[in-house]
Design a protein around this motif. Structure first.
Motif, PDB file in Angstrom:
ATOM      1  N   GLN A 113       0.848  -1.180   0.000  1.00  0.00           N
ATOM      2  CA  GLN A 113       0.000   0.000   0.000  1.00  0.00           C
ATOM      3  C   GLN A 113       0.887   1.234   0.000  1.00  0.00           C
ATOM      4  OE1 GLN A 113      -2.500  -0.400   3.452  1.00  0.00           O
ATOM      5  NE2 GLN A 113      -4.105  -1.374   2.234  1.00  0.00           N
ATOM      6  N   THR A 114       0.361   2.309  -0.537  1.00  0.00           N
ATOM      7  CA  THR A 114       1.085   3.568  -0.553  1.00  0.00           C
ATOM      8  C   THR A 114       0.106   4.677  -0.181  1.00  0.00           C
ATOM      9  OG1 THR A 114       2.500   4.989  -1.910  1.00  0.00           O
ATOM     10  CG2 THR A 114       0.686   3.900  -3.038  1.00  0.00           C
ATOM     11  N   PRO A 115       0.561   5.720   0.469  1.00  0.00           N
ATOM     12  CA  PRO A 115      -0.361   6.809   0.827  1.00  0.00           C
ATOM     13  C   PRO A 115      -0.956   7.455  -0.428  1.00  0.00           C
ATOM     14  CG  PRO A 115       1.739   7.056   1.965  1.00  0.00           C
ATOM     15  CD  PRO A 115       1.911   5.957   0.958  1.00  0.00           C
ATOM     16  N   ASP A 116      -2.214   7.816  -0.364  1.00  0.00           N
ATOM     17  CA  ASP A 116      -2.893   8.508  -1.454  1.00  0.00           C
ATOM     18  C   ASP A 116      -2.612   9.998  -1.288  1.00  0.00           C
ATOM     19  OD1 ASP A 116      -4.583   9.656  -3.294  1.00  0.00           O
ATOM     20  OD2 ASP A 116      -6.344   8.498  -2.689  1.00  0.00           O
ATOM     21  N   GLU A 119      -5.409  12.543  -2.019  1.00  0.00           N
ATOM     22  CA  GLU A 119      -6.430  12.622  -0.968  1.00  0.00           C
ATOM     23  C   GLU A 119      -5.876  13.317   0.277  1.00  0.00           C
ATOM     24  OE1 GLU A 119     -10.186  12.097   0.845  1.00  0.00           O
ATOM     25  OE2 GLU A 119      -9.495  12.196  -1.231  1.00  0.00           O
TER      26      GLU A 119
END
Length: 155
Positions: A113-116, A119
């Protein structure tokens, strides 16, 4: 025919040819401009990280030279392998899942996962929190061979 001339690949090829022709013209008109663009520039260095050898722990020079030579060899192999992987992936990415000869091509969901950031930025702006805090990545380790001037021996 018109579609072939407007494809992204054709556009890249044309841009590449224009760049090559421009370099050729510059090499005749002003050859120094090409040399200036490729002049040796001192690389930007980052500060040393924590956890380095203490002065009495530093290995012998021959051990360091062997490690640097091996690092450079492995890095070169990795670059070659990466270029080969990217070339093969261009073909494979466009294939639908299925069996092709003795190879099965399929996709699996990633567990990473990677930060959005889009957003996060939206939330920061909506709440007046200013810019999204960022931190620098770790510095990259580089090695290069240098010539050591010969030390004159007194006779």
């Amino acid at each position: 025919m018109l579609h072939a001339l407007m494809s992204p690949l054709t556009a890249r090829t044309v841009r590449g040819l224009i760049g090559t022709v421009a370099d050729a013209v510059r090499s005749v008109v002003a050859p120094a401009s090409l040399a200036e663009r490729q002049a040796d520039v001192e690389p930007v260095t980052a500060p040393d990280p924590a956890g380095l050898y203490e002065a009495d722990e530093i290995p012998d020079t021959d051990v360091i030279e062997a490690a640097a030579k091996e690092y450079e060899r492995a890095a070169d192999q990795a670059r070659r392998a990466d270029r080969g992987k990217r070339a093969a992936k261009k073909v494979l990415d466009r294939l639908p899942s299925g069996v092709y000869g003795t190879w099965r091509i399929f996709r699996t969901p990633s567990s990473r996962q990677t930060p959005d950031l889009a957003e996060i930025t939206r939330i920061f702006k909506a709440n007046g929190l200013g810019p999204v805090p960022m931190k620098a990545c770790a510095p990259s380790l580089k090695v290069e061979a240098v010539e050591v001037p010969a030390v004159p021996v007194a006779v």
